[in-house]
Motif scaffolding. Structure first.
Motif, PDB file in Angstrom:
ATOM      1  N   MET A 311      -8.667  -1.003  -4.989  1.00  0.00           N
ATOM      2  CA  MET A 311      -7.462  -0.962  -3.978  1.00  0.00           C
ATOM      3  C   MET A 311      -8.211  -0.960  -2.727  1.00  0.00           C
ATOM      4  O   MET A 311      -7.787  -1.600  -1.762  1.00  0.00           O
ATOM      5  N   LEU A 312      -9.039   0.085  -2.464  1.00  0.00           N
ATOM      6  CA  LEU A 312      -9.931   0.556  -1.433  1.00  0.00           C
ATOM      7  C   LEU A 312     -10.691  -0.721  -0.965  1.00  0.00           C
ATOM      8  O   LEU A 312     -10.697  -1.079   0.507  1.00  0.00           O
ATOM      9  N   GLY A 321      -3.976 -10.117   2.021  1.00  0.00           N
ATOM     10  CA  GLY A 321      -4.179  -8.779   1.345  1.00  0.00           C
ATOM     11  C   GLY A 321      -4.541  -7.739   2.308  1.00  0.00           C
ATOM     12  O   GLY A 321      -4.596  -8.145   3.411  1.00  0.00           O
ATOM     13  N   GLY A 322      -4.805  -6.476   1.772  1.00  0.00           N
ATOM     14  CA  GLY A 322      -5.312  -5.256   2.684  1.00  0.00           C
ATOM     15  C   GLY A 322      -6.571  -4.713   2.106  1.00  0.00           C
ATOM     16  O   GLY A 322      -7.519  -5.650   1.691  1.00  0.00           O
ATOM     17  N   ILE A 395      -3.712   5.571  -1.148  1.00  0.00           N
ATOM     18  CA  ILE A 395      -4.340   4.557  -1.109  1.00  0.00           C
ATOM     19  C   ILE A 395      -3.831   3.108  -1.387  1.00  0.00           C
ATOM     20  O   ILE A 395      -4.000   2.070  -0.646  1.00  0.00           O
ATOM     21  N   SER A 396      -2.671   3.020  -2.261  1.00  0.00           N
ATOM     22  CA  SER A 396      -2.004   1.885  -2.644  1.00  0.00           C
ATOM     23  C   SER A 396      -1.369   1.504  -1.348  1.00  0.00           C
ATOM     24  O   SER A 396      -1.264   0.337  -0.934  1.00  0.00           O
ATOM     25  N   ALA A 399      -3.852   0.157   1.460  1.00  0.00           N
ATOM     26  CA  ALA A 399      -4.451  -1.031   1.145  1.00  0.00           C
ATOM     27  C   ALA A 399      -3.502  -1.838   0.900  1.00  0.00           C
ATOM     28  O   ALA A 399      -3.957  -3.147   0.514  1.00  0.00           O
ATOM     29  N   THR A 400      -2.217  -1.587   1.177  1.00  0.00           N
ATOM     30  CA  THR A 400      -0.932  -2.499   1.183  1.00  0.00           C
ATOM     31  C   THR A 400      -0.925  -3.226  -0.312  1.00  0.00           C
ATOM     32  O   THR A 400      -0.842  -4.408  -0.454  1.00  0.00           O
ATOM     33  N   VAL A 401      -1.267  -2.572  -1.450  1.00  0.00           N
ATOM     34  CA  VAL A 401      -1.326  -2.907  -2.897  1.00  0.00           C
ATOM     35  C   VAL A 401       0.160  -2.786  -3.328  1.00  0.00           C
ATOM     36  O   VAL A 401       0.895  -3.978  -3.899  1.00  0.00           O
TER      37      VAL A 401
END
Length: 455
Positions: A311-312, A321-322, A395-396, A399-401
């Motif tokens: 994710m990072l 994405g991020g 983190i999600s 990281a725009t997950v």
């Protein structure tokens, strides 16, 4: 004449005190907010939801859509009306394209002139050189986006139209195609895509959409111009993305399968082909897509750590994405390797990476780390949750997950505002915010160099 090393040196630097125009970071941030706030207000209206939505939940949902994150505090499929789902699709498309690209598109559509300032901002957001024809670039981007989403809609319709009928099946296919390509992660199913965990048609179609969306418009444009001439003619950035993306996908798939294939709550209940398909999908989706085909909250702690690392790293710059971006990660690794090998330059594919790029990559990692630490600390004060859940959710969001270990659904109101801020920073980029807050001022002072012991 003797030289005194500690004396301050004065170097004239030209300044322009009359230039009071807003900086690019400020324009990008405030244009983002100009879309976010009206979007949140609209979502509070009864016509867009079945049972109403508080402002904080509407703001959270709108932020998640525009930042193409996918975290949700309500069930998208059951809470929103058809109008609300259409509004979410519009917000996701805006977030995926970027505000500057969208404004350029609208101006071109109505035959209006795009200012040099607007063109400069659009090129900066898309990571393009100054000599690129912005009108042609935007045209290619729109064609690419529409083509990918139409192809995705077609393949997803093959599964859902026979199951749900033309109206609902086609709408579901369109919604998931837009959500997937823009790496948003919103799903109309309460269990996301877990019921299709071993369905190759759905899983591979959705995965291909967010993988292409995550490559970045810069890479797509470069491939369109130069692929017929050969790999050698591609830019260094495109070469990094084309090589690093499959490596990360493959490494993530292997690690997830090794750590989770015996876990009956995740991959263990599937047959061998289903396990590999699920491992591949999770490896791809956590690099900013936000969908899930297994229960993420049931992963083992080593498995969650692998997901957090992926994710990072995230997707590519100028993509939907991020994360800190694949190229940032690669440059940092190369710089570290060059330092360990005692080389004074970072070289890849017979090209030297500039010191400015190396410094920027390291700055992104440092600023991102600071943002994450502050957000995690704040959430630990507001939420009663295990540390790994707080860490994973932060983190999600950054990281725009959009995948969740279970914390988002139980967030307190202060916790929702914290995650909202983290999503905004993650989408706009931590350095964009840092540039705006730093307020750089020209100075006439320049000091002599000195050494500091490190390591």
């Amino acid at each position: 004449m003797s030289f005194i090393p500690n004396r301050t040196m004065y170097v004239p630097i030209k300044t322009n005190k009359r230039d009071k125009r807003w900086s690019e970071p400020k324009i990008i941030i405030f244009s983002f907010l100009a879309i976010l706030i009206p979007g949140a207000i609209l979502l509070t209206l009864p016509v867009f939801s079945v049972s109403g939505l508080s402002f904080v939940d509407a703001l959270f949902t709108a932020t998640s859509a525009i930042s193409v994150t996918g975290l949700g505090v309500v069930d998208t499929g059951t809470h929103f009306s058809t109008s609300g789902k259409v509004l979410l699709m519009i917000l996701m498309q805006i977030g995926g394209l970027g505000q500057m690209t969208l404004s350029a598109v609208l101006l071109y559509m109505f035959g209006l002139r795009v200012s040099l300032r607007q063109q400069s901002l659009t090129k900066e957001q898309l990571g393009q050189e100054k000599f690129i024809n912005i009108r042609l670039l935007v045209k290619h981007i729109i064609i690419f986006v529409i083509t990918c989403e139409l192809i995705g809609t077609f393949f997803l319709s093959l599964r859902w139209v026979p199951m749900m009928g033309w109206d609902k099946g086609l709408f579901t296919a369109i919604f998931h195609s837009i959500s997937a390509f823009n790496n948003a992660g919103f799903s109309l199913f309460s269990d996301n895509l877990t019921q299709y965990v071993d369905d190759p048609l759905v899983i591979i179609t959705v995965a291909m959409l967010f993988i292409f969306g995550g490559l970045g418009f810069t890479v797509i444009s470069d491939l369109h111009r130069n692929l017929h001439r050969g790999f050698h003619f591609l830019s260094l950035h495109s070469k990094i993305m084309i090589i690093a993306t499959p490596i990360l996908l493959f490494a993530g798939t292997i690690m997830i399968w090794l750590l989770e294939h015996d876990n009956m709550q995740t991959l263990g209940s599937l047959n061998t082909s289903g396990q590999w398909l699920a491992a591949f999908f999770q490896s791809a989706t956590v690099r900013t897509a936000g969908f899930n085909s297994v229960n993420i909250g049931a992963f083992t702690e080593p498995g969650l750590l692998v997901l957090m690392l992926l994710m990072l790293i995230g997707a590519g710059p100028t993509s939907t994405g991020g994360g800190i971006k694949v190229s940032t990660f690669v440059v940092a690794i190369l710089a570290t390797w060059s330092f360990l090998k005692q080389r004074d330059r970072v070289v890849l594919f017979k090209r030297t990476i500039s010191n400015q790029t190396v410094t920027k990559s390291l700055a992104i990692i440092v600023v991102s780390g600071i943002v994450l630490l502050i957000a995690m600390f704040a959430l630990m004060l507001t939420e009663k949750a295990p540390f790994y859940e707080v860490m994973f959710e932060t983190i999600s969001a950054f990281a725009t997950v959009g995948v969740t270990a279970g914390l988002t659904a139980t967030l307190s109101e202060p916790g929702k505002y914290i995650i909202i801020v983290v999503m905004i920073i993650g989408r706009l980029g931590p350095l964009t915010l840092a540039y705006m807050l730093a307020r750089p001022k020209p100075t006439l002072l320049r000091y002599p160099e000195d050494n500091v012991s490190t390591g």
